[in-house]
Design a protein around this motif. Structure first.
Motif, short mmCIF file in Angstrom:
data_model
loop_
_atom_site.label_atom_id
_atom_site.label_comp_id
_atom_site.label_asym_id
_atom_site.label_seq_id
_atom_site.Cartn_x
_atom_site.Cartn_y
_atom_site.Cartn_z
N PRO A 66 11.89 5.10 0.90
CA PRO A 66 10.79 4.24 1.37
C PRO A 66 11.28 3.00 2.11
O PRO A 66 10.60 2.50 3.01
CB PRO A 66 10.02 3.88 0.10
CG PRO A 66 10.93 4.20 -1.03
CD PRO A 66 11.89 5.24 -0.56
N ILE A 67 12.46 2.52 1.76
CA ILE A 67 13.03 1.37 2.47
C ILE A 67 13.33 1.78 3.91
O ILE A 67 12.98 1.07 4.87
CB ILE A 67 14.30 0.87 1.76
CG1 ILE A 67 13.97 0.40 0.35
CG2 ILE A 67 14.98 -0.24 2.57
CD1 ILE A 67 15.17 0.18 -0.55
N ALA A 68 13.96 2.93 4.09
CA ALA A 68 14.27 3.43 5.44
C ALA A 68 12.99 3.65 6.24
O ALA A 68 12.93 3.31 7.43
CB ALA A 68 15.08 4.72 5.35
N LYS A 69 11.97 4.21 5.61
CA LYS A 69 10.69 4.44 6.30
C LYS A 69 10.08 3.11 6.74
O LYS A 69 9.53 3.00 7.84
CB LYS A 69 9.72 5.20 5.40
CG LYS A 69 10.13 6.63 5.13
CD LYS A 69 9.95 7.46 6.37
CE LYS A 69 10.16 8.93 6.08
NZ LYS A 69 10.10 9.73 7.28
N ALA A 70 10.14 2.10 5.89
CA ALA A 70 9.63 0.78 6.24
C ALA A 70 10.41 0.19 7.41
O ALA A 70 9.83 -0.38 8.34
CB ALA A 70 9.69 -0.16 5.03
N GLN A 124 11.02 -10.37 5.22
CA GLN A 124 9.56 -10.33 5.07
C GLN A 124 8.94 -9.16 5.83
O GLN A 124 8.00 -8.54 5.35
CB GLN A 124 8.94 -11.66 5.53
CG GLN A 124 7.53 -11.83 5.03
CD GLN A 124 7.43 -11.80 3.52
OE1 GLN A 124 8.11 -12.54 2.81
NE2 GLN A 124 6.60 -10.92 2.99
N LYS A 125 9.48 -8.84 7.01
CA LYS A 125 8.98 -7.68 7.77
C LYS A 125 9.09 -6.40 6.94
O LYS A 125 8.16 -5.60 6.88
CB LYS A 125 9.79 -7.49 9.06
CG LYS A 125 9.51 -8.48 10.15
CD LYS A 125 10.40 -8.15 11.35
CE LYS A 125 10.46 -9.25 12.35
NZ LYS A 125 11.37 -8.95 13.47
N ILE A 126 10.24 -6.21 6.33
CA ILE A 126 10.45 -5.00 5.53
C ILE A 126 9.56 -5.02 4.28
O ILE A 126 8.92 -4.02 3.95
CB ILE A 126 11.94 -4.83 5.15
CG1 ILE A 126 12.80 -4.71 6.41
CG2 ILE A 126 12.13 -3.60 4.26
CD1 ILE A 126 14.30 -4.79 6.14
N LEU A 127 9.51 -6.16 3.61
CA LEU A 127 8.70 -6.26 2.40
C LEU A 127 7.22 -6.02 2.69
O LEU A 127 6.54 -5.32 1.94
CB LEU A 127 8.89 -7.63 1.74
CG LEU A 127 10.27 -7.90 1.13
CD1 LEU A 127 10.36 -9.34 0.62
CD2 LEU A 127 10.61 -6.90 0.05
N ASP A 128 6.73 -6.59 3.79
CA ASP A 128 5.32 -6.38 4.16
C ASP A 128 5.04 -4.91 4.39
O ASP A 128 4.01 -4.39 3.95
CB ASP A 128 4.96 -7.20 5.40
CG ASP A 128 4.88 -8.69 5.14
OD1 ASP A 128 4.86 -9.11 3.95
OD2 ASP A 128 4.85 -9.46 6.13
#
Length: 133
Positions: A66-70, A124-128
């Motif tokens: 999911p991190i890679a997808k984000a 923040q971009k990734i977390l959002d």
């Protein structure tokens, strides 16, 4: 002796955390190849990636997905590449890097020098995006 990654996981050294569960910790590389370059590490300190158990190795990839997808959703890239180098820090880890060509995973290239504000904005971009998934 604890690795620098173990100290980051323990909170002894600050990091730009992306995700964490009971087994793994993901955070932005402070010497990124490109914006968004993220490290995923097992909390259990093991020197080499292929010395971790089969179950842990599989779980690491599931955690990273999911991190890679984000990252793919928020950075201009064709895909997120994954690399295992592991020479600088004796703690198993994978690099997730937004890429458009194989050369984007060339670790001999100069690293970006991002300010704390730029790192926080990237985080923040990734977390959002993770929160939207």
């Amino acid at each position: 002796m604890s690795s620098i990654f173990s100290k980051i996981i323990a909170g002894d050294i600050p990091s730009y955390k992306i995700a964490e569960n009971e087994q793994f910790y993901a955070f932005l590389d402070i010497f990124p190849l490109v914006e968004g370059h993220t490290l995923v590490v097992p909390k259990k300190e093991t020197d080499k990636l292929f010395d971790v158990s089969d179950e842990e190795l599989a779980a690491l990839l599931v955690f990273a997905k999911p991190i890679a997808k984000a990252m793919e959703a928020v950075f201009p890239c064709d895909r997120v590449g994954i690399s295992v180098v592991g020479l600088e820090v004796p703690h198993a880890h994978v690099h997730l890097v937004p890429i458009n060509s194989a050369d984007d995973l060339n670790f001999t290239r100069p690293k970006l020098k991002l300010t704390a504000e730029q790192m926080q904005a990237t985080q923040q971009k990734i977390l959002d995006q993770l929160n939207q998934q």
